[in-house]
Scaffold this motif. Structure first.
Motif, mmCIF file in Angstrom:
data_model
loop_
_atom_site.group_PDB
_atom_site.id
_atom_site.type_symbol
_atom_site.label_atom_id
_atom_site.label_comp_id
_atom_site.label_asym_id
_atom_site.label_seq_id
_atom_site.Cartn_x
_atom_site.Cartn_y
_atom_site.Cartn_z
ATOM 1 N N ALA A 1 7.307 7.110 -10.864
ATOM 2 C CA ALA A 1 5.971 7.178 -11.464
ATOM 3 C C ALA A 1 5.464 8.607 -11.454
ATOM 4 C CB ALA A 1 5.002 6.271 -10.710
ATOM 5 N N GLY B 1 2.712 3.521 -4.875
ATOM 6 C CA GLY B 1 2.625 4.356 -6.072
ATOM 7 C C GLY B 1 1.967 3.646 -7.245
ATOM 8 N N LYS B 2 1.137 2.650 -6.948
ATOM 9 C CA LYS B 2 0.499 1.867 -8.008
ATOM 10 C C LYS B 2 -0.445 2.715 -8.852
ATOM 11 C CE LYS B 2 -1.169 -0.909 -4.867
ATOM 12 N NZ LYS B 2 -0.522 -0.221 -3.740
ATOM 13 N N VAL C 1 -5.165 9.350 -6.400
ATOM 14 C CA VAL C 1 -3.864 9.093 -5.801
ATOM 15 C C VAL C 1 -3.815 9.858 -4.498
ATOM 16 C CG1 VAL C 1 -1.412 9.620 -5.998
ATOM 17 C CG2 VAL C 1 -2.661 8.784 -7.983
ATOM 18 N N LEU D 1 -2.571 5.247 3.324
ATOM 19 C CA LEU D 1 -2.607 3.816 3.069
ATOM 20 C C LEU D 1 -3.990 3.407 2.573
ATOM 21 C CD1 LEU D 1 -0.560 2.511 6.119
ATOM 22 C CD2 LEU D 1 0.196 3.531 3.988
ATOM 23 N N ASN E 1 10.039 2.046 -7.459
ATOM 24 C CA ASN E 1 9.446 3.354 -7.680
ATOM 25 C C ASN E 1 9.995 4.391 -6.691
ATOM 26 O OD1 ASN E 1 7.683 5.229 -8.827
ATOM 27 N ND2 ASN E 1 6.071 4.774 -7.344
ATOM 28 N N LYS E 2 9.715 5.641 -6.979
ATOM 29 C CA LYS E 2 10.077 6.780 -6.136
ATOM 30 C C LYS E 2 11.599 6.963 -6.040
ATOM 31 C CE LYS E 2 5.868 6.350 -3.317
ATOM 32 N NZ LYS E 2 5.209 6.588 -2.033
ATOM 33 N N THR F 1 0.825 -1.189 0.000
ATOM 34 C CA THR F 1 0.000 0.000 0.000
ATOM 35 C C THR F 1 0.874 1.259 0.000
ATOM 36 O OG1 THR F 1 -1.800 1.187 1.082
ATOM 37 C CG2 THR F 1 -0.306 -0.044 2.523
ATOM 38 N N ASN F 2 0.462 2.249 -0.760
ATOM 39 C CA ASN F 2 1.162 3.534 -0.874
ATOM 40 C C ASN F 2 2.463 3.477 -1.692
ATOM 41 O OD1 ASN F 2 0.607 6.265 -0.111
ATOM 42 N ND2 ASN F 2 2.440 6.244 1.164
HETATM 43 N N1 LIG Z 1 8.203 11.311 -4.871
HETATM 44 C C1 LIG Z 1 7.418 10.394 -5.441
HETATM 45 N N2 LIG Z 1 6.206 10.168 -4.936
HETATM 46 C C2 LIG Z 1 5.424 9.243 -5.535
HETATM 47 C C3 LIG Z 1 5.877 8.503 -6.640
HETATM 48 N N3 LIG Z 1 4.892 7.667 -6.994
HETATM 49 C C4 LIG Z 1 3.868 7.874 -6.133
HETATM 50 N N4 LIG Z 1 4.185 8.835 -5.246
HETATM 51 C C5 LIG Z 1 3.360 9.338 -4.148
HETATM 52 O O1 LIG Z 1 3.090 8.286 -3.245
HETATM 53 C C6 LIG Z 1 1.781 8.429 -2.692
HETATM 54 C C7 LIG Z 1 0.967 7.178 -2.911
HETATM 55 O O2 LIG Z 1 0.683 7.015 -4.285
HETATM 56 P P1 LIG Z 1 -0.507 6.121 -4.821
HETATM 57 O O3 LIG Z 1 -0.345 6.048 -6.290
HETATM 58 O O4 LIG Z 1 -1.813 6.542 -4.261
HETATM 59 O O5 LIG Z 1 -0.099 4.734 -4.169
HETATM 60 P P2 LIG Z 1 -0.884 3.349 -4.253
HETATM 61 O O6 LIG Z 1 0.150 2.292 -4.345
HETATM 62 O O7 LIG Z 1 -1.922 3.395 -5.311
HETATM 63 O O8 LIG Z 1 -1.534 3.312 -2.792
HETATM 64 P P3 LIG Z 1 -2.842 2.508 -2.288
HETATM 65 O O9 LIG Z 1 -3.910 2.611 -3.314
HETATM 66 O O10 LIG Z 1 -3.142 3.236 -1.035
HETATM 67 O O11 LIG Z 1 -2.403 1.111 -2.011
HETATM 68 C C8 LIG Z 1 1.184 9.657 -3.351
HETATM 69 O O12 LIG Z 1 1.374 10.746 -2.485
HETATM 70 C C9 LIG Z 1 1.993 9.798 -4.621
HETATM 71 O O13 LIG Z 1 2.055 11.144 -5.069
HETATM 72 C C10 LIG Z 1 7.191 8.772 -7.143
HETATM 73 O O14 LIG Z 1 7.683 8.186 -8.103
HETATM 74 N N5 LIG Z 1 7.907 9.715 -6.501
#
Ligand SMILES: Nc1nc2c(ncn2[C@@H]2O[C@H](COP(=O)(O)OP(=O)(O)OP(=O)(O)O)[C@@H](O)[C@H]2O)c(=O)[nH]1
Ligand SMILES: [Mg+2]
Length: 517
Positions: free
Chosen positions: A496, A363-364, A378, A382, A471-472, A360-361
């Protein structure tokens, strides 16, 4: 109201005499109107305060009762007296000394403190003469309460946000407990709970009934009072009897990590199927924790705040819970039958399916958005995504695929939830490729990666080809470190968020799917 002493000299004399003649400690519980609510008879060395009616919803306030009881042998306030002061949140605990002729001598009192002083949460008052107790009790309590309120107001909350103390009791290593506490904090935040305090209690052995000893538990109750909290969230899962014992003992609402996760899911589920699945998981978790005693029952079924599965609280009972589960099961079956008639994505569209999975979180949803220029929600919290979304993805050479986002995974996923979401994750079975998104900026990312792959294996999905996507990377300073990791894990590093290195990912996806020119 006229000034009110702790106890009138007449009453002191009577109490002392009776106590002397019966050779037993006697106690009175007196409310703020000065009325005696209970008389307690002990033996010559101690008294046992009977269970009091719980002050529901007010566990973060003093109880409005003071206890005055006799000591026959000139002993000062005992450890047990102080424990009672804390656990019962008394206004004041007072010992009336009985002299060797059965007369009333002095009053020794203690009250709780809004803030610990020298590590102690209570204050011993100067002894008062029982014949002329110069203390305006009401004034004392009032100023005490406003001090408590002032201190409690320091905890930052938005609106009528719930506030909680997070507790971890463990015999494991500190670093592990801290990392886990970090995640629990995120979970609490995602559930909309303000965290007043975090307490990690490490001990050699975890107490089977209360997790920790009585002394530690009393500190916790005091901290809760001091920060105006009536909710404790444990990082460890509590078994039904622990949950019951701790609830009874502390009069606080108690939930564990699993319930917190369930609560987040309950808040976030949007589709009818999702809602039913979560409610079922909640009910199944709750069932063995239902107790006969009405009060603890109502606290357990209340969930966090009133976001339980939505039954009126008191009359709920096991049979009704079972009935409800059976009814939900039927509904779910029906929904799935309907869905079963719709064919899987791949069959429906004739296109290959790529599914994004990950902690979770990680960046999917962001990746899905960036790849397909869409706007799936987005959030930096969590479990932002509960209901899977799918989009069309067009490769450079005009090939197309379907790409789907899924619910995030988490370490120690509650088994009822896992079961509940098994059906939703069913779609994954038809995927030709899994993109496992990993947040490399999280210090726990390796554990998270393993947790996800373990869950995939449990769901029998480990045979589907998988690409690890780190990612990130924009958040990681040490590029060399990332490069090493990438090689070691045969992963692709991307951001991402800003689209860094997406072309490599797209190329790798094409290769894996066998899309070539
Ligand atoms: N700095 C940075 N932040 C990122 C990146 N990818 C995602 N984020 C951040 O991470 C957080 C979570 O991103 P989501 O895409 O909602 O993550 P998810 O995996 O879908 O999370 P859930 O649906 O909660 O399981 C957000 O605040 C995004 O902006 C990245 O490559 N770099
Ligand atoms: Mg998401």
């Amino acid at each position: 109201m006229p000034p009110q002493g702790v106890i009138t000299p007449d009453l002191s004399r009577t109490l002392a005499r009776l106590s002397f003649e019966t050779n037993r400690q006697l106690g009175l519980l007196i409310n703020r109107r000065g009325e005696i609510e209970r008389v307690i008879v002990g033996d010559h060395r101690s008294i046992l305060i009977p269970e009091l009616t719980p002050t529901r919803g007010h566990s973060s306030r003093l109880r409005g009762l003071r206890c005055v009881h006799t000591h026959l042998k000139g002993e000062p306030l005992t450890e047990d007296d102080l424990m009672d002061l804390v656990f019962l949140r008394l206004d004041l605990m007072v010992v009336l000394e009985v002299d060797e002729h059965g007369g009333a001598r002095r009053l020794l009192g203690a009250h709780l403190l809004p803030e610990n002083v020298n590590g102690k949460g209570w204050l011993l008052l100067d002894p008062l003469s029982a014949h002329e107790p110069k203390l305006d009790f009401l004034q004392l309590v009032q100023s005490l309460e406003s001090e408590f309120a002032r201190k409690q107001a320091l905890v930052e909350v938005k609106g009528n946000q719930d506030r909680a103390i997070l507790v971890s009791v463990t015999s494991g290593p500190r670093a592990e407990a801290e990392a886990s506490m970090e995640e629990l904090t995120e979970l609490a935040r995602s559930s909309g709970i303000a965290v007043a305090e975090r307490i990690i209690q490490r001990q050699q052995r975890v107490h089977p009934k209360y997790l920790m000893g009585r002394g530690k538990l009393s500190e916790l109750v005091l901290r809760a009072l001091q920060s105006g909290v009536d909710l404790l969230i444990f990082d460890q899962d509590l078994n039904p009897s622990q949950m019951r014992s701790i609830t009874d003992f502390t009069e606080l609402r108690i939930i564990d990590r699993t319930q917190l996760i369930l609560d987040i899911f309950a808040q976030r589920a949007k589709s009818r199927e999702g809602k039913i699945q979560v409610e079922m998981a909640q009910l199944k978790y709750m069932l063995p924790r239902l107790v006969v005693k009405d009060d603890a029952l109502s606290r357990l079924t209340g969930g966090i705040g009133s976001r339980g599965p939505g039954e009126t609280k008191l009359e709920i009972n096991r049979r009704r819970v079972r009935d409800r589960i059976a009814r939900l099961e039927k509904q779910l079956l029906q929904i799935r039958k309907q869905r079963g008639q719709r064919r899987g994505l791949r069959l429906r569209t004739g296109l290959p399916v790529i599914s994004i999975v990950g902690y979770t979180n990680a960046g999917k949803s962001t990746l899905l958005n960036t790849l397909t220029h869409s706007r799936v929600q987005v959030e930096d919290r969590l479990f932002a995504t509960l209901d899977p979304a799918s989009r069309r993805l067009r490769f450079p050479r005009d090939q197309e695929a379907i790409i789907t986002d899924t619910v995030g995974f988490i370490r120690d996923l509650p088994s009822d939830l896992m079961e509940a979401f098994g059906a939703t994750l069913e779609e994954l079975r038809h995927a030709g490729l899994l993109l496992h998104v990993i947040d490399v900026s999280n210090p726990m990312f390796e554990e998270q990666m393993l947790a996800v792959e373990e869950i995939l294996a449990k769901l029998d999905l480990h045979l589907i080809p998988m690409l690890r996507v780190f990612n990130k990377v924009d958040l990681v300073q040490d590029r060399k470190y990332v490069e090493n990791l990438r090689k070691r894990n045969q992963a692709i590093t991307i951001s991402a968020l800003n689209g860094d290195n997406l072309h490599s990912l797209v190329k790798a996806m094409e290769e894996r799917l066998g899309i070539k020119d």
